[in-house]
Design a protein around this motif. Structure first.
Motif, PDB file in Angstrom:
ATOM      1  N   ARG A 132      97.331  32.325  31.100  1.00 48.78           N
ATOM      2  CA  ARG A 132      96.413  32.735  29.869  1.00 48.78           C
ATOM      3  C   ARG A 132      97.162  33.457  28.789  1.00 48.78           C
ATOM      4  N   ARG A 133      96.932  33.188  27.596  1.00 45.20           N
ATOM      5  CA  ARG A 133      97.862  33.588  26.468  1.00 45.20           C
ATOM      6  C   ARG A 133      97.441  35.069  26.308  1.00 45.20           C
ATOM      7  N   GLN A 134      98.625  35.954  25.800  1.00 46.46           N
ATOM      8  CA  GLN A 134      98.342  37.131  25.878  1.00 46.46           C
ATOM      9  C   GLN A 134      98.396  37.468  24.378  1.00 46.46           C
ATOM     10  N   GLY A 135      98.491  36.624  23.337  1.00 40.69           N
ATOM     11  CA  GLY A 135      98.546  37.165  21.936  1.00 40.69           C
ATOM     12  C   GLY A 135      98.035  35.951  21.205  1.00 40.69           C
ATOM     13  N   ALA A 136      97.684  35.919  19.825  1.00 41.02           N
ATOM     14  CA  ALA A 136      97.385  35.266  19.033  1.00 41.02           C
ATOM     15  C   ALA A 136      98.382  34.080  18.749  1.00 41.02           C
ATOM     16  N   GLU A 137      98.290  33.105  18.436  1.00 46.10           N
ATOM     17  CA  GLU A 137      99.501  32.200  17.724  1.00 46.10           C
ATOM     18  C   GLU A 137      98.956  31.304  16.882  1.00 46.10           C
ATOM     19  N   ILE A 138      98.955  31.618  15.461  1.00 45.86           N
ATOM     20  CA  ILE A 138      98.434  31.023  14.395  1.00 45.86           C
ATOM     21  C   ILE A 138      99.358  29.881  14.148  1.00 45.86           C
ATOM     22  N   LEU A 139      98.550  28.647  14.115  1.00 47.90           N
ATOM     23  CA  LEU A 139      99.221  27.436  13.729  1.00 47.90           C
ATOM     24  C   LEU A 139     100.216  26.846  14.808  1.00 47.90           C
ATOM     25  N   SER A 140      99.873  27.236  16.045  1.00 52.92           N
ATOM     26  CA  SER A 140     100.832  26.874  16.996  1.00 52.92           C
ATOM     27  C   SER A 140     100.530  25.496  17.497  1.00 52.92           C
TER      28      SER A 140
ATOM     29  N   MET B  91      92.671  20.191  13.097  1.00 49.46           N
ATOM     30  CA  MET B  91      92.074  21.502  13.886  1.00 49.46           C
ATOM     31  C   MET B  91      93.678  22.136  14.061  1.00 49.46           C
ATOM     32  N   ILE B  92      93.442  23.407  14.212  1.00 50.54           N
ATOM     33  CA  ILE B  92      94.630  24.306  14.220  1.00 50.54           C
ATOM     34  C   ILE B  92      94.260  25.524  15.258  1.00 50.54           C
ATOM     35  N   SER B  93      95.329  26.327  15.674  1.00 45.26           N
ATOM     36  CA  SER B  93      95.012  27.307  16.343  1.00 45.26           C
ATOM     37  C   SER B  93      95.006  28.615  15.426  1.00 45.26           C
TER      38      SER B  93
ATOM     39  N   ARG C 120     101.950  24.729  20.468  1.00 46.33           N
ATOM     40  CA  ARG C 120     101.814  25.008  21.795  1.00 46.33           C
ATOM     41  C   ARG C 120     100.298  25.264  22.474  1.00 46.33           C
ATOM     42  N   ALA C 121      99.680  26.031  21.386  1.00 45.39           N
ATOM     43  CA  ALA C 121      98.338  26.454  21.711  1.00 45.39           C
ATOM     44  C   ALA C 121      97.513  25.361  21.595  1.00 45.39           C
ATOM     45  N   LEU C 122      97.683  24.580  20.866  1.00 42.79           N
ATOM     46  CA  LEU C 122      96.869  23.228  20.797  1.00 42.79           C
ATOM     47  C   LEU C 122      97.214  22.107  21.948  1.00 42.79           C
ATOM     48  N   ASP C 123      98.458  21.987  22.330  1.00 41.20           N
ATOM     49  CA  ASP C 123      98.932  21.168  23.511  1.00 41.20           C
ATOM     50  C   ASP C 123      98.309  21.654  24.700  1.00 41.20           C
ATOM     51  N   ALA C 124      98.125  23.072  24.846  1.00 39.93           N
ATOM     52  CA  ALA C 124      97.701  23.679  26.248  1.00 39.93           C
ATOM     53  C   ALA C 124      96.253  23.125  26.424  1.00 39.93           C
ATOM     54  N   TRP C 125      95.432  22.598  25.458  1.00 41.78           N
ATOM     55  CA  TRP C 125      94.035  22.341  25.450  1.00 41.78           C
ATOM     56  C   TRP C 125      93.961  20.895  25.033  1.00 41.78           C
ATOM     57  N   ASP C 126      94.877  20.184  25.196  1.00 42.66           N
ATOM     58  CA  ASP C 126      94.967  18.923  24.942  1.00 42.66           C
ATOM     59  C   ASP C 126      93.863  17.846  25.496  1.00 42.66           C
ATOM     60  N   GLY C 127      93.618  18.010  26.897  1.00 48.47           N
ATOM     61  CA  GLY C 127      92.455  17.500  27.183  1.00 48.47           C
ATOM     62  C   GLY C 127      91.233  17.688  26.619  1.00 48.47           C
ATOM     63  N   PHE C 128      90.694  18.967  26.513  1.00 50.13           N
ATOM     64  CA  PHE C 128      89.576  19.208  25.914  1.00 50.13           C
ATOM     65  C   PHE C 128      89.298  18.969  24.636  1.00 50.13           C
ATOM     66  N   ILE C 129      90.468  19.151  23.880  1.00 50.45           N
ATOM     67  CA  ILE C 129      90.288  18.813  22.447  1.00 50.45           C
ATOM     68  C   ILE C 129      90.350  17.418  22.226  1.00 50.45           C
ATOM     69  N   THR C 130      90.990  16.468  23.104  1.00 51.60           N
ATOM     70  CA  THR C 130      90.678  14.926  23.080  1.00 51.60           C
ATOM     71  C   THR C 130      89.172  14.791  23.261  1.00 51.60           C
TER      72      THR C 130
ATOM     73  N   PRO D 210      90.532  31.942  28.635  1.00 54.15           N
ATOM     74  CA  PRO D 210      90.444  30.971  29.739  1.00 54.15           C
ATOM     75  C   PRO D 210      91.956  30.640  30.145  1.00 54.15           C
ATOM     76  N   ALA D 211      92.268  30.281  31.337  1.00 57.52           N
ATOM     77  CA  ALA D 211      93.490  29.812  31.753  1.00 57.52           C
ATOM     78  C   ALA D 211      93.962  28.541  31.248  1.00 57.52           C
ATOM     79  N   SER D 212      94.947  28.065  30.878  1.00 58.60           N
ATOM     80  CA  SER D 212      95.263  26.931  30.309  1.00 58.60           C
ATOM     81  C   SER D 212      95.273  25.747  31.322  1.00 58.60           C
ATOM     82  N   PRO D 213      94.551  24.653  31.352  1.00 60.42           N
ATOM     83  CA  PRO D 213      94.500  23.742  32.112  1.00 60.42           C
ATOM     84  C   PRO D 213      95.926  23.168  32.525  1.00 60.42           C
ATOM     85  N   ARG D 214      96.941  23.230  31.384  1.00 59.42           N
ATOM     86  CA  ARG D 214      98.145  22.873  31.676  1.00 59.42           C
ATOM     87  C   ARG D 214      99.091  23.684  32.659  1.00 59.42           C
ATOM     88  N   SER D 215      99.144  24.865  32.290  1.00 53.06           N
ATOM     89  CA  SER D 215      99.952  26.006  32.957  1.00 53.06           C
ATOM     90  C   SER D 215      99.393  26.876  33.913  1.00 53.06           C
ATOM     91  N   GLY D 216      97.887  27.083  33.691  1.00 52.81           N
ATOM     92  CA  GLY D 216      97.336  28.026  34.766  1.00 52.81           C
ATOM     93  C   GLY D 216      97.380  29.348  34.095  1.00 52.81           C
TER      94      GLY D 216
END
Length: 443
Positions: free
Chosen positions: A157-165, A193-195, A167-177, A149-155
């Motif tokens: 879409r991630r193009q690759g995996a980001e282990i323990l990122s 929680m980790i990416s 940035r990936a967690l912050d992109a979904w801060d609203g949903f994760i909270t 899904p498109a990031s709610p913060r930036s609009g």
């Protein structure tokens, strides 16, 4: 009833039990009828605990026409009411488990299977302390192809995996909270929680607790919560074992230790290697892997995850600090010495999974089994015993393995095998796209 008294805004309730596929089967009713169902319980056909993944009766099931499709009586579990924060209408869930009319537990109920194993430990003066780690994907399934899904913060879409990122967690801060808030409301002990390694993949740890039934409940509730919240946000959350061919699958790792009557960890010998009891438990787990693979990999898609070099075990082996093995002994303080069982996919029934793992460990302890030597290096490259990589073979082994018969009652084994054989028959008729559509939301 204190939950409903403290939450007068609740307008509707759900009463539900987990069937053999961990699907929530139940009823909806207005909150004013909550008193009656909380005291008296409710009734479902016994066969409802034994439906296939589509929610259909099992052909020739002894629970359906041959018996007249009789009712069982469902009573509330010790959990009581919990909120359902993913719904628009204020709603509470009353989890149930099934009994016969005369008060006997219904052997086809997976929660009772775990309760039996937990009771056997109690008879030995031991208490399992259990934690689960759940991996899941956030997925945009609105088009023909699954994607992040498109990031709610930036609009974007991630193009690759980001282990323990972060940035990936912050992109979904609203949903994760919102997800953590839901866990707090439902008394689910969500911790870190980790990416993860997949595209839009995350992992959450639920904390260790000395109640295997609550650990399984929490795992089941969490899956309901995250899937419900994701749909509320316009995308899917999926525990499907392998939604993407080229990314890691979803696992569900289990950590457990055992406490004696004085509260001491019986796996702790003061050093990194652990006690003889730990090795007996490891041996029991390894000995039962083949027979219990159907529990850890219950669906057609599950076997796409169990392939070499894909962050999932394929060999029946154990090791210290070795994530390529089926069973790992993590490092850390001796008082926290524990076993990590890494075989299960995210698509499992958590009650059956914990019953299979803890039951196997108990068998190893009862029989004084000795494990093979722990491995070092990659289990993928060594000549080691392998778990079944075929759904049909796993079904046959679950049906006939003597170790499984020591863990699960005959009726559950019979029902589960019939369910999986029926699913295997009909899933063979589906296209790959139809299989993904089936599993994405259900498991």
């Amino acid at each position: 009833m204190s939950f409903l008294q403290d939450n007068p805004e609740v307008r509707t309730i759900r009463v539900a039990a987990a069937d053999l596929n961990a699907q929530a089967r139940g009823k909806r009713m207005p909150a004013r009828f909550a008193d009656k169902v909380a005291v008296e319980g409710t009734r479902f056909p016994l066969s409802v605990m034994n439906l296939d993944i589509w929610g259909e009766d099992i052909d020739d099931s002894p629970l359906v026409f041959a018996a007249g499709d009789p009712d069982g009586v469902l009573h509330p579990t010790e959990r009581g009411f919990v909120p359902m924060p993913w719904l628009d209408t204020p709603t509470a869930l009353l989890p149930l488990w099934m009994y016969h009319e005369d008060g006997r537990p219904f052997d086809g109920d997976p929660r009772h299977a775990l309760a039996r194993v937990q009771a056997r430990f109690a008879e030995m003066g031991l208490t399992p302390v259990v934690a689960t780690e759940l991996e899941f994907y956030l997925i945009d399934d609105s088009g023909k192809t699954l994607r992040m899904p498109a990031s709610p913060r930036s609009g974007k879409r991630r193009q690759g995996a980001e282990i323990l990122s972060l940035r990936a967690l912050d992109a979904w801060d609203g949903f994760i909270t919102e997800l953590y808030d839901g866990c707090e409301a439902m008394d689910i002990p969500a911790e870190t929680m980790i990416s993860e390694a997949g595209l839009g993949q995350f992992e959450i740890n639920l904390t260790h607790q000395a109640d295997a039934l609550k650990a399984a409940d929490d795992t089941w509730f969490f899956k309901l919560l995250v899937r419900g919240l994701a749909r509320r946000h316009g995308f899917a959350a999926s525990f499907m074992a392998k939604p993407y061919e080229n990314y890691a699958g979803n696992g569900m790792h289990v950590h457990f230790s055992l406490l004696d009557r004085e509260g001491r960890n019986v796996f702790d010998n003061g050093g990194p290697e652990g006690t003889e009891l730990l090795r007996h438990a490891v041996a029991g787990c390894l000995d039962a892997v083949r027979g219990s693979t159907l529990v850890f990999a219950p669906h057609s898609n599950s076997y796409d995850r169990l392939v070499p070099d894909a962050h999932a075990p394929t060999a029946i082996a154990w090791g210290y600090e070795n994530r390529t093995a089926a069973v790992r002994i993590p490092a850390g303080a001796p008082q926290a010495r524990r076993v990590e069982h890494r075989v299960a996919g995210g698509d499992v029934n958590p009650y059956l999974m914990l019953a299979a793992i803890l039951g196997a460990a108990l068998t190893g302890i009862e029989d004084g089994l000795a494990p093979p030597a722990p491995i070092t290096g990659s289990a993928y490259t060594q000549s080691l015993p392998r778990m079944p990589d075929d759904w049909g073979r796993a079904i046959d082994l679950f049906e006939t393995d003597a170790r499984i018969a020591r863990i699960f009652p005959p009726a559950l084994i019979e029902n589960y095998v019939a369910t999986k054989r029926q699913e295997r028959h009909y899933i063979a008729e589906l296209t790959p796209e139809e299989r993904v559509d089936l599993y994405l939301d259900t498991v």
